[in-house]
Design a protein around this motif. Structure first.
Motif, PDB file in Angstrom:
ATOM      1  N   LEU A 117       0.951  -0.992  -0.038  1.00  0.00           N
ATOM      2  CA  LEU A 117       0.195  -0.008   0.104  1.00  0.00           C
ATOM      3  C   LEU A 117       0.829   1.286   0.117  1.00  0.00           C
ATOM      4  CD1 LEU A 117      -2.814  -0.910   2.496  1.00  0.00           C
ATOM      5  CD2 LEU A 117      -3.239  -0.356   0.024  1.00  0.00           C
ATOM      6  N   VAL A 118       1.761   1.239   0.785  1.00  0.00           N
ATOM      7  CA  VAL A 118       2.569   2.406   0.883  1.00  0.00           C
ATOM      8  C   VAL A 118       3.518   2.663  -0.242  1.00  0.00           C
ATOM      9  CG1 VAL A 118       4.672   3.265   2.127  1.00  0.00           C
ATOM     10  CG2 VAL A 118       2.832   2.166   3.493  1.00  0.00           C
ATOM     11  N   HIS A 119       4.027   1.602  -0.717  1.00  0.00           N
ATOM     12  CA  HIS A 119       4.688   1.415  -2.091  1.00  0.00           C
ATOM     13  C   HIS A 119       3.835   2.148  -3.277  1.00  0.00           C
ATOM     14  CE1 HIS A 119       6.267   0.145  -6.127  1.00  0.00           C
ATOM     15  NE2 HIS A 119       7.713   0.281  -5.442  1.00  0.00           N
ATOM     16  N   ASN A 120       2.698   1.628  -3.503  1.00  0.00           N
ATOM     17  CA  ASN A 120       1.883   1.939  -4.307  1.00  0.00           C
ATOM     18  C   ASN A 120       1.328   3.526  -4.383  1.00  0.00           C
ATOM     19  OD1 ASN A 120       1.739  -0.527  -5.487  1.00  0.00           O
ATOM     20  ND2 ASN A 120      -0.129  -1.336  -4.813  1.00  0.00           N
ATOM     21  N   PHE A 121       1.309   3.841  -3.085  1.00  0.00           N
ATOM     22  CA  PHE A 121       0.810   5.231  -3.003  1.00  0.00           C
ATOM     23  C   PHE A 121       1.886   6.289  -3.344  1.00  0.00           C
ATOM     24  CE2 PHE A 121       0.613   9.020  -0.393  1.00  0.00           C
ATOM     25  CZ  PHE A 121      -0.292   9.498  -0.589  1.00  0.00           C
ATOM     26  N   PHE A 122       3.106   6.003  -2.851  1.00  0.00           N
ATOM     27  CA  PHE A 122       4.140   6.867  -3.174  1.00  0.00           C
ATOM     28  C   PHE A 122       4.555   6.795  -4.553  1.00  0.00           C
ATOM     29  CE2 PHE A 122       5.095   7.131   1.567  1.00  0.00           C
ATOM     30  CZ  PHE A 122       4.655   8.504   1.680  1.00  0.00           C
ATOM     31  N   TYR A 123       4.599   5.631  -5.317  1.00  0.00           N
ATOM     32  CA  TYR A 123       4.794   5.372  -6.538  1.00  0.00           C
ATOM     33  C   TYR A 123       3.848   5.921  -7.664  1.00  0.00           C
ATOM     34  CZ  TYR A 123       9.581   3.905  -5.897  1.00  0.00           C
ATOM     35  OH  TYR A 123      10.749   3.884  -5.578  1.00  0.00           O
ATOM     36  N   SER A 124       2.678   6.207  -7.190  1.00  0.00           N
ATOM     37  CA  SER A 124       1.471   6.754  -8.045  1.00  0.00           C
ATOM     38  C   SER A 124       1.635   8.329  -7.926  1.00  0.00           C
ATOM     39  CB  SER A 124       0.137   6.360  -7.380  1.00  0.00           C
ATOM     40  OG  SER A 124      -0.205   6.919  -6.345  1.00  0.00           O
ATOM     41  N   LYS A 125       2.550   8.850  -7.338  1.00  0.00           N
ATOM     42  CA  LYS A 125       2.587  10.347  -7.310  1.00  0.00           C
ATOM     43  C   LYS A 125       3.596  11.069  -7.965  1.00  0.00           C
ATOM     44  CE  LYS A 125      -0.753  10.587  -4.028  1.00  0.00           C
ATOM     45  NZ  LYS A 125      -2.022  10.585  -4.413  1.00  0.00           N
ATOM     46  N   LYS A 126       3.532  11.966  -8.718  1.00  0.00           N
ATOM     47  CA  LYS A 126       4.513  12.357  -9.572  1.00  0.00           C
ATOM     48  C   LYS A 126       5.005  13.928  -9.200  1.00  0.00           C
ATOM     49  CE  LYS A 126       3.275   9.942 -13.676  1.00  0.00           C
ATOM     50  NZ  LYS A 126       2.875  10.096 -15.069  1.00  0.00           N
ATOM     51  N   LEU A 127       6.041  14.227  -9.188  1.00  0.00           N
ATOM     52  CA  LEU A 127       6.415  15.737  -9.061  1.00  0.00           C
ATOM     53  C   LEU A 127       5.468  16.477  -9.380  1.00  0.00           C
ATOM     54  CD1 LEU A 127       8.635  17.112  -7.196  1.00  0.00           C
ATOM     55  CD2 LEU A 127      10.074  17.386  -9.460  1.00  0.00           C
ATOM     56  N   SER A 128       5.098  16.587 -10.519  1.00  0.00           N
ATOM     57  CA  SER A 128       4.079  17.415 -11.218  1.00  0.00           C
ATOM     58  C   SER A 128       2.847  17.512 -10.536  1.00  0.00           C
ATOM     59  CB  SER A 128       4.222  17.088 -12.663  1.00  0.00           C
ATOM     60  OG  SER A 128       3.495  15.655 -12.905  1.00  0.00           O
ATOM     61  N   ASP A 129       2.584  16.659  -9.903  1.00  0.00           N
ATOM     62  CA  ASP A 129       1.141  16.487  -9.139  1.00  0.00           C
ATOM     63  C   ASP A 129       1.225  17.707  -8.152  1.00  0.00           C
ATOM     64  OD1 ASP A 129       0.389  14.248 -10.542  1.00  0.00           O
ATOM     65  OD2 ASP A 129       1.091  12.890  -9.004  1.00  0.00           O
ATOM     66  N   PHE A 130       2.332  18.316  -7.555  1.00  0.00           N
ATOM     67  CA  PHE A 130       2.480  19.258  -6.587  1.00  0.00           C
ATOM     68  C   PHE A 130       2.529  20.651  -7.144  1.00  0.00           C
ATOM     69  CE2 PHE A 130       4.003  15.064  -5.004  1.00  0.00           C
ATOM     70  CZ  PHE A 130       3.220  15.190  -3.908  1.00  0.00           C
TER      71      PHE A 130
END
Length: 132
Positions: A117-130
Motif C-alpha cells: 500500500l505504501v509503495h503503491n501510494f508513493f509510486y503513484s504520485k509524480k512531482l508534477s502533481d504538486f
C-alpha cells in the motif's frame, strides 16, 4: 516514518520544478523560499545529485536544476533515495534477512500488504502533481 531528509528533498524538487527554468537555481534561494537551513540543504542536494535526480554546477551562475521534466519524477523514487527502503519491518527491508520465524509468522502477510500500500501510494504520485 519519513524523516526531514525525505520531506526536505521533496520540497527542494518541487521548488526547482516550480521555477520552470533550464538555468541553475542557487541553493541560497531555495533555502530562503523553503525556510530551510542552507547548510542542511547542501547535504540533501548532494545526495540528489549523486542519485541522478539533480544536476549541480558551482561558481557564478551555479546552483541546481532538474535532470528531467517534473512529470518524469516519481515521489517514491525521491523518498527511497533519501530514506532507503520504505519497508515497515526488517524481514521485508533486507532481502538477505534470515528471520527464524518467517515460515511461522502470522503477521507477515499483513506487513507485506501494508508495504505494498505504501509503495503503491508513493509510486503513484509524480512531482508534477504538486505544481500549482
Amino acid at each position: 516514518m519519513i524523516s526531514t531528509r525525505g520531506r526536505y528533498a521533496l520540497r527542494v524538487m518541487i521548488d526547482l520544478a516550480e521555477q520552470k527554468s533550464d538555468r541553475f537555481v542557487p541553493l541560497k534561494d531555495i533555502a530562503e523560499r523553503q525556510g530551510i537551513s542552507k547548510k542542511y540543504l547542501e547535504i540533501i542536494v548532494k545526495d540528489l545529485v549523486t542519485g541522478g535526480l539533480l544536476v549541480g554546477a558551482s561558481g557564478k551562475g551555479g546552483g541546481y536544476r532538474l535532470c528531467r521534466e517534473p512529470e518524469e519524477y516519481i515521489v517514491g523514487e525521491i523518498l527511497e533515495l533519501m530514506e532507503g527502503s520504505l519497508s515497515s519491518v526488517a524481514c521485508l527491508k533486507e532481502p538477505d534477512y534470515d528471520c527464524p520465524r518467517k515460515n511461522a509468522c502470522q503477521t507477515l502477510p499483513m506487513w507485506k500488504e501494508y508495504d505494498q500500500l505504501v509503495h503503491n501510494f508513493f509510486y503513484s504520485k509524480k512531482l508534477s502533481d504538486f505544481l500549482s
